[in-house]
Each structure stands twice: as structure tokens, then as C-alpha cells.
Scaffold this motif. Structure first.
Motif, PDB file in Angstrom:
ATOM      1  N   GLU A 154       0.842  -1.195   0.000  1.00 52.94           N
ATOM      2  CA  GLU A 154       0.000   0.000   0.000  1.00 52.94           C
ATOM      3  C   GLU A 154       0.881   1.251   0.000  1.00 52.94           C
ATOM      4  O   GLU A 154       1.919   1.274   0.662  1.00 52.94           O
ATOM      5  CB  GLU A 154      -0.861  -0.034   1.271  1.00 52.94           C
ATOM      6  CG  GLU A 154      -1.863   1.083   1.360  1.00 52.94           C
ATOM      7  CD  GLU A 154      -2.651   1.056   2.670  1.00 52.94           C
ATOM      8  OE1 GLU A 154      -2.054   0.722   3.727  1.00 52.94           O
ATOM      9  OE2 GLU A 154      -3.843   1.371   2.634  1.00 52.94           O
ATOM     10  N   LYS A 164       0.363   5.445   0.556  1.00 50.71           N
ATOM     11  CA  LYS A 164      -0.569   6.547   0.860  1.00 50.71           C
ATOM     12  C   LYS A 164      -0.465   7.618  -0.223  1.00 50.71           C
ATOM     13  O   LYS A 164       0.632   7.863  -0.744  1.00 50.71           O
ATOM     14  CB  LYS A 164      -0.194   7.171   2.221  1.00 50.71           C
ATOM     15  CG  LYS A 164      -0.444   6.231   3.399  1.00 50.71           C
ATOM     16  CD  LYS A 164      -1.913   6.238   3.744  1.00 50.71           C
ATOM     17  CE  LYS A 164      -2.215   5.340   4.931  1.00 50.71           C
ATOM     18  NZ  LYS A 164      -3.638   4.995   5.005  1.00 50.71           N
ATOM     19  N   GLN A 224      -0.304  10.659   0.055  1.00 53.55           N
ATOM     20  CA  GLN A 224       0.668  11.711   0.381  1.00 53.55           C
ATOM     21  C   GLN A 224       2.115  11.301   0.061  1.00 53.55           C
ATOM     22  O   GLN A 224       2.985  12.149  -0.093  1.00 53.55           O
ATOM     23  CB  GLN A 224       0.549  12.107   1.864  1.00 53.55           C
ATOM     24  CG  GLN A 224       1.001  11.011   2.790  1.00 53.55           C
ATOM     25  CD  GLN A 224       0.442  11.184   4.190  1.00 53.55           C
ATOM     26  OE1 GLN A 224      -0.716  11.561   4.366  1.00 53.55           O
ATOM     27  NE2 GLN A 224       1.261  10.906   5.184  1.00 53.55           N
ATOM     28  N   ASP A 225       2.345   9.961  -0.033  1.00 54.77           N
ATOM     29  CA  ASP A 225       3.708   9.496  -0.344  1.00 54.77           C
ATOM     30  C   ASP A 225       3.896   9.198  -1.830  1.00 54.77           C
ATOM     31  O   ASP A 225       4.981   8.766  -2.250  1.00 54.77           O
ATOM     32  CB  ASP A 225       4.027   8.215   0.436  1.00 54.77           C
ATOM     33  CG  ASP A 225       3.949   8.448   1.930  1.00 54.77           C
ATOM     34  OD1 ASP A 225       4.292   9.570   2.366  1.00 54.77           O
ATOM     35  OD2 ASP A 225       3.518   7.526   2.656  1.00 54.77           O
ATOM     36  N   ARG A 278      -9.215   5.371   2.597  1.00 59.39           N
ATOM     37  CA  ARG A 278      -7.909   5.262   3.274  1.00 59.39           C
ATOM     38  C   ARG A 278      -6.869   6.190   2.638  1.00 59.39           C
ATOM     39  O   ARG A 278      -5.735   6.280   3.104  1.00 59.39           O
ATOM     40  CB  ARG A 278      -7.387   3.826   3.173  1.00 59.39           C
ATOM     41  CG  ARG A 278      -8.117   2.843   4.063  1.00 59.39           C
ATOM     42  CD  ARG A 278      -7.585   1.431   3.814  1.00 59.39           C
ATOM     43  NE  ARG A 278      -6.155   1.306   4.071  1.00 59.39           N
ATOM     44  CZ  ARG A 278      -5.628   1.113   5.273  1.00 59.39           C
ATOM     45  NH1 ARG A 278      -6.405   1.037   6.316  1.00 59.39           N
ATOM     46  NH2 ARG A 278      -4.318   1.009   5.414  1.00 59.39           N
ATOM     47  N   GLN A 279      -7.296   6.843   1.546  1.00 56.44           N
ATOM     48  CA  GLN A 279      -6.370   7.735   0.826  1.00 56.44           C
ATOM     49  C   GLN A 279      -5.088   6.993   0.449  1.00 56.44           C
ATOM     50  O   GLN A 279      -3.967   7.431   0.742  1.00 56.44           O
ATOM     51  CB  GLN A 279      -6.023   8.956   1.702  1.00 56.44           C
ATOM     52  CG  GLN A 279      -7.197   9.882   1.931  1.00 56.44           C
ATOM     53  CD  GLN A 279      -7.377  10.842   0.750  1.00 56.44           C
ATOM     54  OE1 GLN A 279      -6.572  11.697   0.505  1.00 56.44           O
ATOM     55  NE2 GLN A 279      -8.445  10.648   0.001  1.00 56.44           N
ATOM     56  N   SER A 280      -5.290   5.820  -0.215  1.00 58.39           N
ATOM     57  CA  SER A 280      -4.111   5.035  -0.583  1.00 58.39           C
ATOM     58  C   SER A 280      -4.366   4.211  -1.841  1.00 58.39           C
ATOM     59  O   SER A 280      -5.515   4.023  -2.244  1.00 58.39           O
ATOM     60  CB  SER A 280      -3.727   4.095   0.564  1.00 58.39           C
ATOM     61  OG  SER A 280      -4.718   3.108   0.707  1.00 58.39           O
TER      62      SER A 280
END
Ligand code: ADP
Length: 425
Positions: free
Chosen positions: A316, A318, A320-321, A394-396
Motif C-alpha cells: 500500500e 498513501k 501523500q507518499d 484510506r487515501q491510498s
């Protein structure tokens, strides 16, 4: 019409003839053994008494210069012997290239760059394979460059790639694809972004031509360049661009007189343009089949094949990453461009991509570039991931990857229009 040949049958081939067969049924398996004489498959010699196995999708010709007897068993959709083959013309082309290589060797110069061009399904990749096999069989170490972003014979579709050929292709699996040099393009046709396509072709040509000088044997062996089947309009301009970028010494044109005449007119007189017939055995593929073989290559990238299975990993990441970019911004009229920039520059712009459900199934390319300040287009790539799930809550995203580790923290990913449905159980 399918032919059940489970008991097996012997075929006696006269000199200069070939046995052609196709396998279309899922789970069908055909076993081939050379009993006497000499035979080759697209330039790779068959070893006597060894059993070779072919599965669904195989479209094969076993050719003999001297005559041979082969034993074939299994279920095939087409199987016949043909005495009409262009192999003698193809081996003459190899002989001409050898002449250039000998000259190059004597003068410590670069060996020939040869472009193989022609419309779709005329046997371009097969001719590359034959010429490369003949070259290694006489001790050469040529480079093989694949500019056909529609199929991706070396890497996967949507990329251009080069490999060093050190040994003949395996009868069943083709050339070993170890350590390829790959550049990201992101579309399955050069028309997806013509400016970018020419830029990556120029970059790969520049890097590989320079790399020739590092090894004496490769230097005199030269490069064989496979091209796209798009040969009209802008497609033709791309071929001219590739011929210039690779400083082509020869261009072998398969099956199209008009293309041959256009090239004769447009390339410098010192480039040898040769018209060659296509083999009657080359099988035309429908759009659907082309799509399937593209998917099959991507599947093999992640899962290998029955003989060498791979076990990919899922992890997984995210949102943001996720440092995800796309090359090429939507076109703007020249009047709206900042001073000093052309509309063309937009086509090579590196633009951030926001994660949305639209990412699902897309192939993402892992670049060796570390930041967008690097030359992203001119930097080769490390490999591919595939987005198998986008979870907005989950924003992923879940990524399928051949590597067990999660992505390195500074990993820069590039969006590709290519998609792969991961149905592997
Ligand atoms: P292109 O690169 O021009 O699209 P390919 O070289 O990929 O064409 O050939 C298309 C298909 O035809 C391939 O599956 C190849 O294995 C098959 N093929 C090529 N030559 C022969 C032949 N002589 N007999 C039977 N099948 C062939």
C-alpha cells in the motif's frame, strides 16, 4: 480448423522449406523434436532429439537450409509446410551486414545501425530476431533497440528499450531480457505524444551509440532497430527521425514499395535502402489480438511464464507518499504561452498527477530520476508497478510490483496510459 495430432507425426522438410504452425486453443501444447538434419526457428538452431514445447499464441516457422525430419505432436490450429520463404533474401542481408561489420572491425569504427521498417504484421520483429541470431552465431555482440511502443518486445508496451544480445534467442522464450536500458514514453502509439516520442528515441540513440565505443566487439557489431508499424504521415516522419538519430547505415523495408520509394527519396544517398518481401507465414493480428499480446507481455513482466514463474508483491502507498507525474501538459495556443516558450515545450512538461479512482489498473513507471529538477525524460527507468486498488477512504493505492520492498522514499513514478487487469488468482 484444429488438427489433433496427439499421437505425433513426422514431417520431412526439403532444403529451403519451413513447417509453420499456430496454436490458438487455451491449454493446448505442441511438442517439436528435430530427428535428423538441421533446422532453425527464426535463426536459432534446434538441438537434435531435444523436445521443445509451445503453448497458446505460438505462431512458429521451423526452417531448414539443408533439409530435415521433425516430429510434432499436440493440438494445432494450422500446420503446413511451405517452400516459398524469403529466408535466402534475409540471409543475404545478414551477409551484407557482416561486410559492414568486418570493415568496421578493421578500421576500429562503429558497426552498422540498421532500421527494420514496414507496416504492422509484416514480420519486422521476426526479421530482427533472425538477423540478431545470425550475428551472434558468427561471434558478434549486437545491440537490439525496440522503438515499437505498441508491443514492447523487450520491455512492455509504452516504452522504448535496448538490450545487448550475447547469445541466440531461446527457442521457447526468445531473447534473454537481462539488464535492458528502458526509457518511459507512456503511450501505445507515438501519436500519443509525437514530441516526446522523438525526444526519447533521440536520447536512447545517443546513449546507445556512445555505449558502443566501450566494448570493441559490440562496437563493430552495431545495432538492429525495430520500429513501429505506423508508416504513414507523422508515422513516416518518426521513421525518418529514428534513421537520423541512429545514423542508419541501412534500412530494410518489409513489404511496402511505397514506403521504400519514399525512403529512397528522403534519406541521404549513403544509406542503403533495401526492399524485402514479407514471409507468407506472418500472421495478421486483429486489434483484439494485438491488445491481448500487449497484455500478455505485461502479465509476463509481473508473473513470468510457466517455465519461469515470478511471484510479485503487493503493497500500500498513501496518496501523500505518492510522487506521481505525467509527461505532457494539455496543449495551449502559442499566444497563451509564457514568453520564450513554444506550444511544443508543453508536450515535454512534467506535470504532477493527483490520485483518483481513474488510476485503477494503470501501469506506473519507476524512474531513476530523483526529482523533477532532473532530466526526467532523458533518465532511464528501473521498472513498473500496476495500480490494483484505489481506496479513497484510506487515501491510498495498492501497487503490484516485482520488488518485495515498498517504494524508496524519493521514488518518482510516471503515469502510463497502459492498463493491466490483474486477474491472476
Ligand atoms: P511485426 O513485428 O511486423 O508486427 P512479427 O514479426 O511480430 O510482425 O510477426 C507477426 C507474427 O507472425 C508473430 O507471431 C510471428 O511469430 C509470426 N511469424 C513470423 N514469421 C512467420 C513465419 N514464417 N511463419 C509463421 N509465423 C510467422
Amino acid at each position: 480448423m484444429s488438427e489433433d495430432n496427439s499421437q505425433g507425426r513426422e514431417y520431412t522438410l526439403e532444403a529451403d522449406s519451413e513447417l509453420r504452425f499456430e496454436i490458438e486453443q487455451k491449454n493446448a501444447k505442441v511438442l517439436v523434436t528435430l530427428l535428423t538434419g538441421f533446422a532453425e526457428l527464426f535463426g536459432t538452431e534446434l538441438v537434435k532429439k531435444k523436445k521443445y514445447e509451445f503453448g497458446v499464441g505460438a505462431k512458429v516457422a521451423i526452417f531448414t537450409y539443408q533439409g530435415c525430419v521433425i516430429h510434432v505432436s499436440g493440438q494445432m490450429d494450422v500446420c503446413y509446410i511451405s517452400k516459398e520463404t524469403p529466408m535466402v533474401q534475409y540471409i543475404n542481408c545478414h551477409a551484407a551486414l557482416e561486410q559492414f561489420r568486418l570493415e568496421a572491425e578493421q578500421r576500429d569504427k562503429r558497426g552498422p545501425s540498421v532500421l527494420i521498417v514496414g507496416p504492422m504484421d509484416v514480420g519486422k520483429s521476426t526479421l530482427c530476431r533472425i538477423l540478431l541470431n545470425y550475428a551472434v552465431r558468427v561471434g558478434r555482440r549486437p545491440l537490439y533497440a525496440d522503438l515499437d511502443v505498441g508491443q514492447g518486445a523487450i520491455s512492455v508496451a509504452g516504452n522504448v528499450a535496448t538490450i545487448l544480445i550475447e547469445r541466440p534467442a531461446s527457442i521457447e522464450d526468445g531473447f534473454a531480457k537481462t539488464a535492458p536500458l528502458v526509457y518511459h514514453f507512456g503511450h501505445k502509439s507515438p501519436s500519443g505524444n509525437s514530441v516526446l516520442y522523438n525526444a526519447v528515441v533521440s536520447k536512447m540513440a545517443e546513449v546507445t551509440l556512445q555505449s558502443l565505443d566501450a566494448n570493441k566487439r559490440t562496437k563493430s557489431s552495431g545495432i538492429i532497430v525495430n520500429t513501429c508499424g505506423w508508416v504513414k504521415g507523422s508515422g513516416y516522419e518518426h521513421l525518418l527521425h529514428a534513421a537520423r538519430a541512429y545514423r542508419a547505415r541501412a534500412i530494410f523495408v518489409l513489404d511496402q514499395e511505397r514506403l521504400y520509394n519514399d525512403l529512397l527519396r528522403d534519406v541521404p544517398a549513403n544509406v542503403h535502402v533495401v526492399l524485402l518481401p514479407k514471409s507468407g507465414g506472418v500472421v495478421e493480428r486483429s486489434k483484439g489480438l494485438r491488445h491481448e499480446s500487449r497484455e500478455q507481455r505485461i502479465k509476463e513482466y509481473f508473473y513470468g511464464n510457466a517455465r519461469t514463474p515470478f511471484y510479485p508483491f503487493s503493497f500500500e502507498v498513501k496518496f501523500q507518499d505518492l510522487r506521481l507525474y505525467k509527461i505532457g501538459a494539455p496543449p495551449l495556443p502559442d499566444s497563451c504561452m509564457p514568453i520564450g516558450m513554444k506550444a511544443e515545450d508543453n508536450k515535454k512538461k512534467v506535470v504532477a498527477v493527483t490520485a483518483t479512482p481513474a488510476l485503477l489498473h494503470h501501469i506506473l513507471t519507476l524512474s531513476f530520476a530523483e526529482s523533477t529538477d532532473d532530466d526526467v525524460i532523458g533518465t532511464n527507468i528501473a521498472g513498473f508497478c500496476c495500480v490494483t486498488e484505489v481506496d479513497m477512504e484510506r487515501q491510498s493505492v495498492m501497487l503490484l510490483s516485482p520488488q518485495p520492498r515498498p517504494l524508496p522514499p524519493n521514488a518518482l513514478l510516471l503515469w502510463s496510459e497502459l492498463q493491466f487487469m490483474d486477474n491472476h488468482a
